[in-house]
Design a protein around this motif. Structure first.
Motif, PDB file in Angstrom:
ATOM      1  N   LEU A  29       0.817  -1.226   0.000  1.00  0.00           N
ATOM      2  CA  LEU A  29       0.000   0.000   0.000  1.00  0.00           C
ATOM      3  C   LEU A  29       0.841   1.262   0.000  1.00  0.00           C
ATOM      4  O   LEU A  29       2.022   1.247   0.321  1.00  0.00           O
TER       5      LEU A  29
ATOM      6  N   THR B  66      -5.399   2.984  -1.096  1.00  0.00           N
ATOM      7  CA  THR B  66      -6.809   2.743  -0.824  1.00  0.00           C
ATOM      8  C   THR B  66      -7.409   3.930  -0.062  1.00  0.00           C
ATOM      9  O   THR B  66      -6.667   4.771   0.473  1.00  0.00           O
TER      10      THR B  66
ATOM     11  N   PRO C 114      -8.742   4.478   2.948  1.00  0.00           N
ATOM     12  CA  PRO C 114      -8.278   4.871   4.288  1.00  0.00           C
ATOM     13  C   PRO C 114      -6.883   5.495   4.284  1.00  0.00           C
ATOM     14  O   PRO C 114      -6.548   6.280   5.177  1.00  0.00           O
TER      15      PRO C 114
ATOM     16  N   GLU D  26     -12.847  -6.744  10.928  1.00  0.00           N
ATOM     17  CA  GLU D  26     -12.458  -6.227   9.617  1.00  0.00           C
ATOM     18  C   GLU D  26     -11.826  -7.349   8.802  1.00  0.00           C
ATOM     19  O   GLU D  26     -11.013  -8.130   9.308  1.00  0.00           O
TER      20      GLU D  26
HETATM   21  N1  SAH Z   1      -8.707  -2.866   3.568  1.00  0.00           N
HETATM   22  C1  SAH Z   1      -7.379  -2.330   3.388  1.00  0.00           C
HETATM   23  C2  SAH Z   1      -6.455  -3.204   2.512  1.00  0.00           C
HETATM   24  C3  SAH Z   1      -6.970  -3.615   1.154  1.00  0.00           C
HETATM   25  S1  SAH Z   1      -5.812  -4.687   0.326  1.00  0.00           S
HETATM   26  C4  SAH Z   1      -7.449  -0.922   2.847  1.00  0.00           C
HETATM   27  O1  SAH Z   1      -8.545  -0.499   2.471  1.00  0.00           O
HETATM   28  O2  SAH Z   1      -6.414  -0.245   2.822  1.00  0.00           O
HETATM   29  C5  SAH Z   1      -6.480  -6.305   0.634  1.00  0.00           C
HETATM   30  C6  SAH Z   1      -6.289  -6.830   2.031  1.00  0.00           C
HETATM   31  O3  SAH Z   1      -6.906  -8.123   2.128  1.00  0.00           O
HETATM   32  C7  SAH Z   1      -4.853  -7.034   2.462  1.00  0.00           C
HETATM   33  O4  SAH Z   1      -4.769  -6.757   3.851  1.00  0.00           O
HETATM   34  C8  SAH Z   1      -4.619  -8.514   2.154  1.00  0.00           C
HETATM   35  O5  SAH Z   1      -3.541  -9.069   2.831  1.00  0.00           O
HETATM   36  C9  SAH Z   1      -5.947  -9.097   2.576  1.00  0.00           C
HETATM   37  N2  SAH Z   1      -6.346 -10.364   1.940  1.00  0.00           N
HETATM   38  C10 SAH Z   1      -6.430 -10.605   0.609  1.00  0.00           C
HETATM   39  N3  SAH Z   1      -6.927 -11.834   0.377  1.00  0.00           N
HETATM   40  C11 SAH Z   1      -7.163 -12.389   1.597  1.00  0.00           C
HETATM   41  C12 SAH Z   1      -7.692 -13.646   2.026  1.00  0.00           C
HETATM   42  N4  SAH Z   1      -8.084 -14.584   1.157  1.00  0.00           N
HETATM   43  N5  SAH Z   1      -7.813 -13.879   3.353  1.00  0.00           N
HETATM   44  C13 SAH Z   1      -7.457 -12.926   4.252  1.00  0.00           C
HETATM   45  N6  SAH Z   1      -6.944 -11.721   3.907  1.00  0.00           N
HETATM   46  C14 SAH Z   1      -6.798 -11.451   2.589  1.00  0.00           C
END
Ligand code: SAH
Length: 354
Positions: free
Chosen positions: A42, A50, A52, A83
């Motif tokens: 990120l 993203t 946030p 989350e």
């Molecule tokens: N919600 C955050 C990050 C988005 S990126 C934001 O808005 O900034 C996607 C996130 O989902 C990352 O933290 C990644 O590691 C996690 N992720 C992706 N696939 C996943 C899975 N199958 N199980 C658990 N976490 C996952």
């Protein structure tokens, strides 16, 4: 050539072409070569940014939304604040700060994060210092409590399968090997039960995506929320239904070839929200553009309050961030919001019933 490229070519040589879903899963979550498993992607120095990470206002608005829904449901004494894929933990940290003075909210919340990446778990722990956090590999191990859940840009990372419409059935799009390189191909035509209702609204040659994991998750959360109370707020880019190939690879904030560097680029696909809305017994809100949702929650008033304390370059970047989150030509329209709430509870703030 990435290490994962070699591993995938060897696997395909052994057992045959793989689906897009298998490819996404390997690329994103391979234990040693996966994109999320090995890095923090990120921010400005990473591959993508993203909501946030653009402004604290995003997490603040969502925190207040969660607290309002919790109060509207009688403020259950003990509840899970969940989350999915919290990235750097920024959204949750902002949400917790914004709700610190809501009576009973912090005392009652149990913080549960579903995160696959060890690298990002460490970031989340650091961002949420002072709060007790329980990590989960998968939502199946979440506690049986009223569940207030947020997922921002999580569903777009779940693995999709792609199907190209034939005369009556479908060819699955597969990834094989040609001359030692990963290459696209099509499986023989076959009927696909999950896409039976899509034969009517597509024509030959069109691609449709199917996200079985997303649907299973939405079904599970929706039914959990209907039974135990709570809400799920899903924000992502996408639309009601899936039409066309939306698989997108991004590196250094620019689109790249999805097959070029497996494990070293982010892979996402647009979220089809319609199947998520109808996957469970819970009530789905109308699918609403992110900009409209944030405006209804009062982001402009919050932006003005913050602006009063800023000047010069800081003020300019604050104004740009507000615009980026809400303006139709930026994230305001491409990103959508869907909420799931119990059928017997009032509609959540900022969202109409479907
Ligand atoms: N919600 C955050 C990050 C988005 S990126 C934001 O808005 O900034 C996607 C996130 O989902 C990352 O933290 C990644 O590691 C996690 N992720 C992706 N696939 C996943 C899975 N199958 N199980 C658990 N976490 C996952």
């Amino acid at each position: 050539m990435t290490a994962l490229h070699g591993a995938l070519v060897a696997r395909i040589a052994r057992t045959g072409p793989i689906s897009v879903a298998d490819y996404m899963t390997e690329c994103l979550l391979h234990p040693t070569h996966g994109y999320y498993t090995t890095r923090d992607p990120l921010g400005a120095a990473g591959d993508f940014t993203t909501a946030p990470e653009i402004s604290q206002m995003f997490g603040e608005m969502i925190g207040l939304w969660l607290a309002q829904v919790w109060m509207d449901q009688g403020a259950p004494e003990e509840f899970a604040l969940v989350e999915l894929g919290p990235g750097r933990g920024t959204l949750m940290a902002d949400a917790l700060r914004a709700t610190a003075r809501v009576p009973g909210f912090h005392a009652g919340l149990r913080l549960h994060l579903v995160e696959a990446s060890p690298a990002l778990r460490a970031r989340q722990e650091a961002a949420l210092q002072g709060h007790e956090v329980t990590f989960h590999d998968h939502p199946a191990s979440l506690p049986d409590l009223p569940t207030y859940l947020i997922a921002n840009e999580f569903f777009d990372a779940l693995p999709i399968r792609q199907f190209q419409r034939a005369k009556t059935g479908w060819h699955e799009r597969m990834i094989g090997v040609v001359d030692g390189q990963l290459a696209w191909g099509l499986a023989p035509e076959a009927p696909v039960e999950a896409l039976a209702d899509r034969v009517a609204d597509t024509h030959e040659g069109q691609v449709v995506e199917w996200n079985a994991s997303a649907q299973a998750l939405a079904a599970d959360f929706g039914n959990r929320i209907e039974a135990l109370g709570g809400a799920a707020l899903i924000l992502d880019y996408g639309d009601e239904v899936s039409i066309g190939d939306t698989l997108q690879a991004v590196r250094g904030h620019a689109p790249v070839d999805a097959l070029a560097s497996p494990g070293a680029t982010d892979l996402t696909a647009h979220v089809a929200f319609g199947p998520l809305a109808s996957a469970s017994r819970a009530r789905a809100s109308r699918l609403t553009p992110q900009g409209v949702f944030l405006e209804r929650l009062g982001i402009t008033a919050r932006a003005e309050a913050l602006a009063a304390k800023l000047q010069g370059a800081a003020l300019d970047s604050h104004i740009a961030a507000h615009r980026r989150l809400t303006h139709p030509s930026e994230m305001g329209t491409l990103f959508k919001v869907l909420a799931l709430t119990p059928t017997h509870c009032p509609a959540p703030p900022g969202l109409e019933p479907a």
